[in-house]
Write a protein that holds these residues in place. Structure first.
Motif, PDB file in Angstrom:
ATOM      1  N   ASN A  11       0.824  -1.203   0.000  1.00 46.54           N
ATOM      2  CA  ASN A  11       0.000   0.000   0.000  1.00 46.54           C
ATOM      3  C   ASN A  11       0.855   1.249   0.000  1.00 46.54           C
ATOM      4  O   ASN A  11       1.845   1.332   0.714  1.00 46.54           O
ATOM      5  CB  ASN A  11      -0.943  -0.011   1.198  1.00 46.54           C
ATOM      6  N   VAL A  13       0.579   5.744  -0.669  1.00 45.34           N
ATOM      7  CA  VAL A  13      -0.189   6.934  -1.004  1.00 45.34           C
ATOM      8  C   VAL A  13       0.784   7.882  -1.698  1.00 45.34           C
ATOM      9  O   VAL A  13       2.007   7.670  -1.640  1.00 45.34           O
ATOM     10  CB  VAL A  13      -0.815   7.597   0.252  1.00 45.34           C
ATOM     11  N   PRO A  14       0.293   8.911  -2.374  1.00 50.81           N
ATOM     12  CA  PRO A  14       1.201   9.826  -3.068  1.00 50.81           C
ATOM     13  C   PRO A  14       2.284  10.377  -2.146  1.00 50.81           C
ATOM     14  O   PRO A  14       2.030  10.623  -0.969  1.00 50.81           O
ATOM     15  CB  PRO A  14       0.269  10.936  -3.553  1.00 50.81           C
ATOM     16  N   LEU A  15       3.458  10.534  -2.700  1.00 50.48           N
ATOM     17  CA  LEU A  15       4.648  11.101  -2.031  1.00 50.48           C
ATOM     18  C   LEU A  15       5.341  10.110  -1.098  1.00 50.48           C
ATOM     19  O   LEU A  15       6.317  10.458  -0.444  1.00 50.48           O
ATOM     20  CB  LEU A  15       4.322  12.380  -1.254  1.00 50.48           C
ATOM     21  N   ASP A  16       4.860   8.895  -1.017  1.00 47.00           N
ATOM     22  CA  ASP A  16       5.593   7.901  -0.239  1.00 47.00           C
ATOM     23  C   ASP A  16       6.920   7.607  -0.930  1.00 47.00           C
ATOM     24  O   ASP A  16       6.998   7.578  -2.158  1.00 47.00           O
ATOM     25  CB  ASP A  16       4.795   6.596  -0.156  1.00 47.00           C
ATOM     26  N   VAL A  17       7.949   7.405  -0.142  1.00 50.56           N
ATOM     27  CA  VAL A  17       9.246   7.032  -0.687  1.00 50.56           C
ATOM     28  C   VAL A  17       9.401   5.521  -0.511  1.00 50.56           C
ATOM     29  O   VAL A  17       9.378   5.021   0.610  1.00 50.56           O
ATOM     30  CB  VAL A  17      10.384   7.772   0.053  1.00 50.56           C
TER      31      VAL A  17
ATOM     32  N   MET B  11       3.575  17.942  -5.780  1.00 41.67           N
ATOM     33  CA  MET B  11       4.360  16.962  -5.047  1.00 41.67           C
ATOM     34  C   MET B  11       4.829  17.473  -3.686  1.00 41.67           C
ATOM     35  O   MET B  11       5.913  17.159  -3.250  1.00 41.67           O
ATOM     36  CB  MET B  11       5.579  16.534  -5.887  1.00 41.67           C
ATOM     37  N   ASP B  12       4.029  18.268  -3.045  1.00 41.24           N
ATOM     38  CA  ASP B  12       4.453  18.811  -1.758  1.00 41.24           C
ATOM     39  C   ASP B  12       3.933  17.989  -0.593  1.00 41.24           C
ATOM     40  O   ASP B  12       2.772  17.583  -0.578  1.00 41.24           O
ATOM     41  CB  ASP B  12       3.936  20.237  -1.591  1.00 41.24           C
ATOM     42  N   TRP B  21      -7.513  10.605  -0.914  1.00 40.95           N
ATOM     43  CA  TRP B  21      -7.034   9.936  -2.126  1.00 40.95           C
ATOM     44  C   TRP B  21      -7.900   8.705  -2.382  1.00 40.95           C
ATOM     45  O   TRP B  21      -8.790   8.399  -1.603  1.00 40.95           O
ATOM     46  CB  TRP B  21      -5.553   9.533  -1.934  1.00 40.95           C
ATOM     47  N   THR B  30      -2.505   2.058   8.237  1.00 42.01           N
ATOM     48  CA  THR B  30      -1.152   1.675   7.829  1.00 42.01           C
ATOM     49  C   THR B  30      -0.203   2.839   8.138  1.00 42.01           C
ATOM     50  O   THR B  30      -0.600   3.998   8.066  1.00 42.01           O
ATOM     51  CB  THR B  30      -1.063   1.330   6.334  1.00 42.01           C
ATOM     52  N   ARG B  32       3.836   4.410   7.680  1.00 40.33           N
ATOM     53  CA  ARG B  32       5.129   4.363   7.001  1.00 40.33           C
ATOM     54  C   ARG B  32       6.040   5.401   7.656  1.00 40.33           C
ATOM     55  O   ARG B  32       5.652   6.557   7.820  1.00 40.33           O
ATOM     56  CB  ARG B  32       4.964   4.674   5.519  1.00 40.33           C
ATOM     57  N   ASN B  34       9.264   7.545   7.257  1.00 39.59           N
ATOM     58  CA  ASN B  34      10.245   8.032   6.298  1.00 39.59           C
ATOM     59  C   ASN B  34      11.420   8.635   7.047  1.00 39.59           C
ATOM     60  O   ASN B  34      11.228   9.349   8.034  1.00 39.59           O
ATOM     61  CB  ASN B  34       9.631   9.094   5.388  1.00 39.59           C
ATOM     62  N   LEU B  38      13.472  14.370   4.054  1.00 39.81           N
ATOM     63  CA  LEU B  38      12.403  14.673   3.093  1.00 39.81           C
ATOM     64  C   LEU B  38      12.126  16.173   3.071  1.00 39.81           C
ATOM     65  O   LEU B  38      12.169  16.845   4.095  1.00 39.81           O
ATOM     66  CB  LEU B  38      11.114  13.943   3.475  1.00 39.81           C
ATOM     67  N   ARG B  56       3.872   8.605   8.091  1.00 39.22           N
ATOM     68  CA  ARG B  56       2.662   8.716   7.255  1.00 39.22           C
ATOM     69  C   ARG B  56       1.633   7.720   7.767  1.00 39.22           C
ATOM     70  O   ARG B  56       1.905   6.535   7.887  1.00 39.22           O
ATOM     71  CB  ARG B  56       3.004   8.431   5.794  1.00 39.22           C
ATOM     72  N   PHE B  71      -5.137  10.279   4.483  1.00 40.63           N
ATOM     73  CA  PHE B  71      -3.795  10.115   5.023  1.00 40.63           C
ATOM     74  C   PHE B  71      -3.233  11.438   5.523  1.00 40.63           C
ATOM     75  O   PHE B  71      -3.714  12.520   5.152  1.00 40.63           O
ATOM     76  CB  PHE B  71      -2.853   9.468   4.000  1.00 40.63           C
ATOM     77  N   ARG B  73       0.660  13.219   7.093  1.00 43.24           N
ATOM     78  CA  ARG B  73       2.080  13.076   7.437  1.00 43.24           C
ATOM     79  C   ARG B  73       2.389  14.009   8.606  1.00 43.24           C
ATOM     80  O   ARG B  73       1.940  15.156   8.624  1.00 43.24           O
ATOM     81  CB  ARG B  73       2.968  13.423   6.238  1.00 43.24           C
TER      82      ARG B  73
END
Lengths: 174, 121
Positions: A11, A13-17, B11-12, B21, B30, B32, B34, B38, B56, B71, B73
């Protein structure tokens, strides 16, 4: 058709690295999907298809090929079936047969013809009893019926015996 | 020549702001993490480089027949706070609004909503 990917539940979402490992997993998933084609009996979900036509030969049929690369229609495996315009159809011919040849070259093939055009071929070889399954795919654009034929022939003249119970099936892909 | 992408508009990363989204088809929250480094945009519209990890949080929701993802961040690793905020915002969204927001969603297109990490406007 539901596939089980090697790496499900990824999974983002946009901008995930993405990490390198995740990118490798994505590639593995893509390769897995790519390897599902061409269609084989293993990766078709038969439950999602509607059976349009199912017929089987009621008696054995002997076909004699008299020239090189000559294909002859098996009369017991010919039918005109109703179709819906805009539909996609899968045609499956399952044959039990024996073949004999005038010389040692034993390559031969089975064609699925729709309206006289070849839509699927399986090539094989050998002179003994064989079971062969040939697939053909057809996108119907505007017709309301199509003529499906199964033909057999080879590189050199030979004789084929198609046995009782060989079948022709047409499925509507949903 | 490389294709032109307007990173400033599309892309910000905006910290602590909830975005919408298309559905991710995941059960539950979920997360993530990072690493630091960034680039993100502050509330004042200034770009900065994160000197600590950015987390995230994303979660799927359904309104009517429409599934979507919210979502956010943030620098805060508090899972409870993030999930509570996402749940709170999701409760207030109507199907027509969601449909409109995700109509053109793709990898480069999503929309930030006017809600912060506490679920407040």
């Amino acid at each position: 058709m539901a596939l089980t990917l090697p790496y499900p539940s990824m999974n983002f979402v946009p901008l995930d690295v993405l990490t390198a490992a995740e990118q490798n997993q994505l590639v593995a998933n893509i390769e897995y999907i790519a390897n599902q084609f061409p269609i084989t009996s293993q990766n078709i979900d038969w439950t999602t298809m509607g059976l349009v036509f199912s017929g089987a030969t009621s008696q054995s049929e002997t076909i004699t090929q008299t020239a090189n690369y000559q294909y002859k229609v098996i009369s017991g495996l010919t039918s005109t079936v109703p179709v819906e315009p805009g539909g996609k159809y899968l045609i499956v011919a399952a044959l039990s047969l024996n073949s004999t040849y005038n010389n040692g070259n034993t390559d031969f093939g089975v064609n699925i013809l729709v309206g006289g055009t070849n839509k699927g071929t399986v090539l094989t070889g050998g002179t003994s009893y064989q079971s062969i399954v040939a697939f053909g795919e057809v996108d119907v654009i505007s017709s309301t019926q199509m003529t499906v034929e199964v033909s057999i022939g080879g590189r050199v003249p030979g004789t084929y015996t198609v046995y009782t119970g060989s079948s022709l099936r047409v499925f509507r892909v949903k | 020549m490389l294709p032109y992408i307007n990173y400033n508009e599309t892309m910000d990363i905006v910290i602590d702001t909830i975005a919408i989204w298309t559905a991710n088809f995941q059960n539950g929250l979920t997360v993530r993490k990072n690493p630091a480094g960034l680039r993100y945009k502050t509330k004042d519209g200034v770009y900065a480089i994160a000197d600590k990890p950015i987390y995230r949080f994303a979660k799927d929701y359904k309104v009517g027949k429409t599934r979507y993802t919210l979502f956010v961040r943030t620098f805060d690793d508090n899972v409870g706070v993030a999930e509570k905020a996402l749940d709170k915002v999701a409760k207030g969204l109507k199907e027509d609004f969601v449909k409109e927001k995700i109509a053109n969603a793709d990898v480069y297109n999503f929309e930030y909503l006017d809600f912060n990490i506490k679920g407040e406007k």
